[in-house]
Design an enzyme around this catalytic site. Structure first.
Site, PDB file in Angstrom:
ATOM      1  N   GLU A 109     -45.788  36.847 -25.062  1.00 62.17           N
ATOM      2  CA  GLU A 109     -47.203  37.183 -25.078  1.00 62.17           C
ATOM      3  C   GLU A 109     -48.035  36.040 -25.647  1.00 62.17           C
ATOM      4  O   GLU A 109     -49.135  35.748 -25.177  1.00 62.17           O
ATOM      5  CB  GLU A 109     -47.400  38.459 -25.914  1.00 62.17           C
ATOM      6  N   GLU A 135     -48.328  33.558 -23.040  1.00 61.64           N
ATOM      7  CA  GLU A 135     -49.253  34.065 -22.022  1.00 61.64           C
ATOM      8  C   GLU A 135     -50.709  33.865 -22.471  1.00 61.64           C
ATOM      9  O   GLU A 135     -51.561  33.434 -21.686  1.00 61.64           O
ATOM     10  CB  GLU A 135     -48.975  35.561 -21.775  1.00 61.64           C
ATOM     11  N   GLU A 150     -42.787  56.291 -21.039  1.00 62.69           N
ATOM     12  CA  GLU A 150     -42.688  54.898 -20.610  1.00 62.69           C
ATOM     13  C   GLU A 150     -41.319  54.613 -19.985  1.00 62.69           C
ATOM     14  O   GLU A 150     -41.214  53.960 -18.952  1.00 62.69           O
ATOM     15  CB  GLU A 150     -42.915  53.968 -21.804  1.00 62.69           C
ATOM     16  N   CYS A 174     -47.962  52.126 -35.056  1.00 63.10           N
ATOM     17  CA  CYS A 174     -46.738  52.905 -34.813  1.00 63.10           C
ATOM     18  C   CYS A 174     -46.297  53.692 -36.038  1.00 63.10           C
ATOM     19  O   CYS A 174     -45.663  54.736 -35.927  1.00 63.10           O
ATOM     20  CB  CYS A 174     -45.611  51.986 -34.378  1.00 63.10           C
ATOM     21  N   SER A 212     -51.931  42.131 -21.226  1.00 64.31           N
ATOM     22  CA  SER A 212     -50.791  41.227 -21.149  1.00 64.31           C
ATOM     23  C   SER A 212     -49.783  41.850 -20.183  1.00 64.31           C
ATOM     24  O   SER A 212     -49.621  43.072 -20.142  1.00 64.31           O
ATOM     25  CB  SER A 212     -50.159  41.098 -22.538  1.00 64.31           C
ATOM     26  N   CYS A 221     -48.060  46.712 -26.017  1.00 61.69           N
ATOM     27  CA  CYS A 221     -46.862  47.294 -26.639  1.00 61.69           C
ATOM     28  C   CYS A 221     -46.911  48.802 -26.731  1.00 61.69           C
ATOM     29  O   CYS A 221     -45.885  49.448 -26.890  1.00 61.69           O
ATOM     30  CB  CYS A 221     -46.682  46.790 -28.068  1.00 61.69           C
ATOM     31  N   LYS A 240     -43.304  56.723 -25.617  1.00 62.80           N
ATOM     32  CA  LYS A 240     -42.179  55.878 -25.178  1.00 62.80           C
ATOM     33  C   LYS A 240     -41.234  56.646 -24.261  1.00 62.80           C
ATOM     34  O   LYS A 240     -40.523  56.059 -23.449  1.00 62.80           O
ATOM     35  CB  LYS A 240     -41.396  55.390 -26.404  1.00 62.80           C
ATOM     36  N   GLU A 261     -41.581  51.461 -12.922  1.00 63.28           N
ATOM     37  CA  GLU A 261     -41.509  50.000 -13.098  1.00 63.28           C
ATOM     38  C   GLU A 261     -40.364  49.602 -14.019  1.00 63.28           C
ATOM     39  O   GLU A 261     -40.046  48.417 -14.132  1.00 63.28           O
ATOM     40  CB  GLU A 261     -42.805  49.469 -13.730  1.00 63.28           C
TER      41      GLU A 261
END
Lengths: 596, 394
Positions: A283, A286, A372, A526, A330, A310, A369, A377
């Site tokens: 990142e 990037e 996710e 988190c 990102s 994230c 999560k 993907e």
């Protein structure tokens, strides 16, 4: 100095600042008044009425949570009238509530159950309403289960979703006996604008909203001799887990957690921190690449500010609410998914394992999560990259089921190959942590020097304020990054989606001139995640944050780009940040979602 | 009964309103403080049910810090058996508008709202015409006051003043915690005077004729006149303006059908008075026998001997079960328990003594419910169950 007022509680004098409620005054006196709809994170609702107290001279009782103290008040918190009324209210709640406690996921950590136990509600004289209601269970979301039969209509979830997150997935519908907490058009939670952040779960006093648990699936995988079960643990888990196992908030239990995971039978106990460091490499590169394109190549198509990616709750939020800004994200996967993709490729190869024999489990402070890991993907390894996601709370259940005396476990280190962590990775668990970690690395890449903060602690991005800003001026960069000389890198940090919304509205209107923004769906980042121990409140979040920063300070490696395992990974496998393999395994794309 | 006296028909409310322009322009020549004093000395109490002194209400809002303030006319007339506000708004709307403007002048508000019951949509076009004309006149006399109609959507709870404001703000109609009261933080968090339609019309009377004329009517604690919505077993249902303080006995002589068994005073949230207590019950804010004030806007439902009191109570409870907003436990669950409870006793599934448990539950509801709805379910429940216990069981 605010003015003080005097009153009595149960005959004892109390002095308190004006504007405080009866509940706060009683707390100061060490008197606990029971509550259900009250939560320190939320506005006062005053709807459950269990906190009623008697104020001398008033026939009606007052809700302690919603009534401000007044000079000369004489308050009784435990008079017969109060007790009888409170008992009635608990009894009433129990008639509407499916009190099949032994079959409830929240058995043992349910505020209604505790209250019923304290007031020794042994009989049920009133008519059982549960069989008369058409309660339904929504178990279709991969993250959250909603069981209306357990709901006490305190609206904590509704206020959480509105006030902390600004999402409003949950709302109140109908009135009277049919009043219920539901979603837009009463659709399933998976079909509405829900980010799966799980803050509703964390704020629910009962078992009405719980995480979709994968405990049995994980036990089965562990028991299967043909499977190699790998577990990764997120940074925030190590500062929360202790609370579920009887320790004080803010206990750092990294070593015991690893020991426990080994004893549970995981074949390899690894660290999401490793891919957190990797995220910073990818990142950070990037970000610098985007800056170069924008500043040197004058490429107008570069989308700035760049936003972190994230937090899967944040990702789903932006996909629904600001799809026109997906280009600002990102392209890096979250550390969990980077880890998943590497486990079934890099790790499998190094350990000489068949990828399909690997079961990849992750322990996360997060319910989003879970969603996710299900995303289409997230199969870049050729398999499902992460098979099961457990929350901090589910891990505690595994540990309790296995009968481990957690406190007595000797600390153990993570296994190697994807188990090394830097302090920069640990602070991913706190709001501002990704930003701080990124700055530690990016600044050093660009200037060749450490960030100009004492002991690497970039304090301006730390704290619990909803939105924070910081500017770092780049001076005297190394040759490759000479174009950044004198550039003021403008950063922002937002946590809690309601704050993300404020920042995104500025980005959308073009008012924001940031280069880099860290977004975290949950308040506190988190460490305050939807999968963290219940309760979570401002004080507890503060303690977990202190633990996170202490953990960072205690590590010898503090910067992601110095993580030796990460360097080895680039050398042996990825070659370079944003390289071909990285592009395939560690980066992803996002999907525009509807707003309705 | 010292306070009780003969039934007296009065005609203030529906009396000619053609002079509203004069009343308005004369009234606002006086100082706000003078007008507040006038209201206070009239001892006018809110006619929506709760009976809060109107003068004090205006005073509190006028004393709130300067800035945006609002005047709201509560026309969400939803109490079963009440239909007087509809009549007022269709017959003498200018009196209501005038009173609102005077209230705005006193309190320092330049915006008024009429929260109109959803079912009264048919009143809207005429009312809007009246508002147009009224605002035109305000402009002529340089009075900065606008009135907007806000349509309710049919929820009974939105007649509760804070739920009404929530509803106006586009939120779910749920009562708020009090304090703060609307005079400090009302609509949009701004100081707000909210009055019932009838209360406003009485202020018109007071400003036109002076407080003494109003004060001289009625009895101690219950001054002036009141509109009653008379319905049920009566040969002459309708709306009547009567002086406060009459005994229920006199009322029944006038309106009963000769066989009146009981009268429900104040709608579903009011009290049921049985025949044997008629002569002791005075209609006013300190009725001796009912022991409690006349609770709502003057709904009088007469029941003759053909009526089952169980059915009456069953009907009320069904209404409350559905119309509770559902947010607070005692009201939401309490109403369900009361309804199912009396049915269970009637069926014999629960013993007669279960009624005592339910009575204690209504006590809890009265003590702990968040708003007037849940608190007042006890009124009809206890007065019916205690007076007609036999009908509940057999």
């Amino acid at each position: 100095m605010s003015k003080k007022i005097n009153l009595t509680i149960n005959g004892f004098p109390v002095e308190i600042e004006t504007g405080k409620t009866i509940l706060e005054a009683a707390e100061k006196q060490g008197i606990k008044i029971p509550t259900l709809c009250y939560h320190k994170d939320l506005c006062v609702a005053g709807n459950c009425r269990v906190c009623v107290v008697e104020v001398a001279g008033q026939k009606r009782l007052s809700a302690a949570c919603a009534t401000p103290c007044e000079e000369g008040m004489e308050i009784l918190t435990n008079s017969l009238k109060v007790r009888n009324s409170r008992k009635h209210i608990i009894e009433l709640l129990l008639t509407e509530h499916n009190a099949d406690c032994t079959k409830c996921y929240r058995n043992g950590n349910c505020e209604l159950q505790t209250l019923a136990s304290e007031y020794k509600i042994m009989t049920q004289d009133f008519i059982e309403l549960v069989p008369l209601k058409k309660y339904s269970i929504d178990a279709y979301s991969p993250s959250i289960m909603k069981d209306d039969s357990k709901c006490i209509r305190c609206q904590r979830c509704v206020r959480t979703c509105a006030e902390l997150q600004g999402v409003n997935a949950l709302t109140v519908a109908h009135k009277g006996d049919e009043m219920k907490i539901t979603t837009f058009f009463e659709k399933h939670m998976r079909d509405v604008v829900c980010t799966n952040c799980g803050q509703c779960v964390n704020h629910c006093p009962t078992g009405a909203l719980v995480e979709k648990n994968y405990i049995e699936e994980v036990w089965e995988a562990i028991a299967d001799p043909k499977k190699h079960v790998v577990v990764q643990t997120a940074p925030a888990v190590r500062v929360g887990l202790g609370e579920e196992l009887g320790l004080q908030a803010g206990s750092r239990v990294t070593g015991q957690m690893v020991a426990a995971l080994k004893r549970l039978g995981f074949d390899s106990v690894l660290d999401t921190d490793f891919t957190a460091d990797l995220t910073i490499m990818e990142e950070g590169t990037e970000l610098l690449t985007r800056l170069k394109k924008a500043l040197v190549d004058k490429d107008d198509s570069v989308e700035l500010p760049m936003a972190t990616s994230c937090s899967p709750g944040w990702i789903k939020y932006i996909e629904h609410m600001y799809p026109e800004h997906l280009g600002n994200l990102s392209t890096c996967k979250s550390p969990q998914q980077m880890f998943g993709a590497l486990v079934k490729t890099y790790y499998a190869k190094a350990r000489n394992l068949e990828p399909d024999s690997i079961v990849s489990v992750s322990i996360m402070p997060c319910t989003a999560k879970k969603f996710e890991a299900f995303r289409p993907e997230m199969y870049d390894s050729g398999y499902r990259d992460v098979d099961y996601v457990l929350t901090t709370r589910e891990l505690a259940i595994l540990i309790k089921q296995a009968g481990l005396d957690f406190d007595k476990l000797q600390p153990v280190k993570f296994d190697r190959l994807m188990g090394e962590s830097s302090g920069a990775a640990v602070i991913f668990g706190a709001t501002g942590g990704v930003m701080e970690a990124a700055l530690r690395t990016a600044y050093e890449i660009v200037t060749g020097r450490e960030v100009p903060f004492e002991n690497l602690n970039i304090t301006p991005v730390r704290g619990m304020e909803g939105i924070r800003e910081a500017t770092i001026k780049i001076e005297d960069p190394v040759e490759d990054w000479a174009f950044l000389d004198g550039v003021e890198l403008k950063c922002a940090v937002a946590h809690g989606l309601i704050n993300a919304k404020t920042v995104m509205d500025e980005v959308k209107s073009g008012k924001a001139d940031y280069h880099f923004i860290e977004f975290m769906a949950c308040p506190g980042g988190c460490l305050g995640g939807g999968g963290q121990p219940i309760p979570t409140n401002p004080e507890i979040r503060q303690k977990r944050a202190e633990a996170i920063y202490a953990e960072d300070g205690a590590l010898s490696i503090r910067k992601s780009h110095e993580n030796p395992e990460v360097l080895k990974l680039y050398k042996d496998f990825l070659k370079k940040p944003l390289g071909e393999v990285s592009h395939h395994l560690l980066h992803t794309k996002y999907t525009k979602r509807e707003r309705y | 009964m010292a306070n009780s006296h003969q039934l007296k028909r009065v005609d203030f409310i529906f009396r000619n309103e053609n002079d509203w322009e004069r009343v308005l322009s004369n009234t606002i020549k006086k100082k706000p403080q003078e007008l507040i004093n006038e209201l206070i000395s009239s001892e006018l109490k809110g006619r929506g049910g709760a009976g809060f002194p109107t003068g004090l209400k205006w005073k509190l809002t006028s004393e709130a810090p300067d800035g945006q303030k609002y005047v709201i006319c509560n026309a969400d007339e939803g109490e079963p058996g009440t239909f007087k506000d509809r009549e007022i708004l269709s017959k003498v709307p200018y009196k209501v508008l005038t009173a609102m403007a005077v209230c705005g002048y006193v309190a320092g508000a330049n915006q008024g709202y009429i929260y109109l019951r959803g079912e009264y949509k048919f009143l809207k076009p005429e009312l809007e015409k009246a508002i147009d004309e009224f605002e035109y006149y305000c402009k002529e006399i340089n009075l900065d006051f606008k009135i907007t109609i806000f349509m309710g959507s049919g929820a009974y709870i939105c007649g509760e003043e804070t739920a009404l404001m929530e509803s106006m703000e586009g939120k779910r109609g749920e009562p708020r915690n009090k304090p703060p009261f609307p005079s400090q933080a009302g609509y949009l968090g701004k100081p707000t005077v909210i009055n019932n339609v009838e209360t406003l019309v009485h202020t018109f009377t007071i400003f036109k004729y002076g407080s003494k004329k109003f004060y001289d009517l009625g009895v101690q604690y219950s001054r002036g006149t009141k509109l009653f919505s008379v319905s049920g077993d009566t040969p002459k249902p309708g709306i009547y303006e009567l002086e406060l303080g009459m005994s229920l006995q006199d009322f029944v002589y006038e309106f009963g059908d000769g066989d009146t068994k009981a009268v429900q005073v104040g709608g579903a949230s009011g009290f049921l008075v049985p025949r044997k207590k008629f002569k002791d019950a005075a209609i006013g804010f300190k009725g001796k026998l009912t022991g409690i004030s006349l609770p709502t806007g003057g709904s009088m439902m007469l029941f003759n001997s053909s009526r089952s009191m169980f059915n009456v109570l069953d009907n009320y409870l069904e209404f409350f079960r559905e119309e509770s907003c559902g947010q607070c436990t005692p009201c939401r669950v309490g109403c369900q328990q009361l309804l199912l409870g009396i049915k269970a006793v009637k069926r014999g599934d629960k013993p007669a003594s279960y009624l005592e448990k339910l009575l204690r539950l209504t006590e809890t509801m009265q003590y702990t419910a968040k708003c007037g709805l849940g608190q007042s379910v006890a009124n009809s429940f206890s007065s019916i169950v205690e007076n007609f216990r036999e009908e509940m069981i057999y």
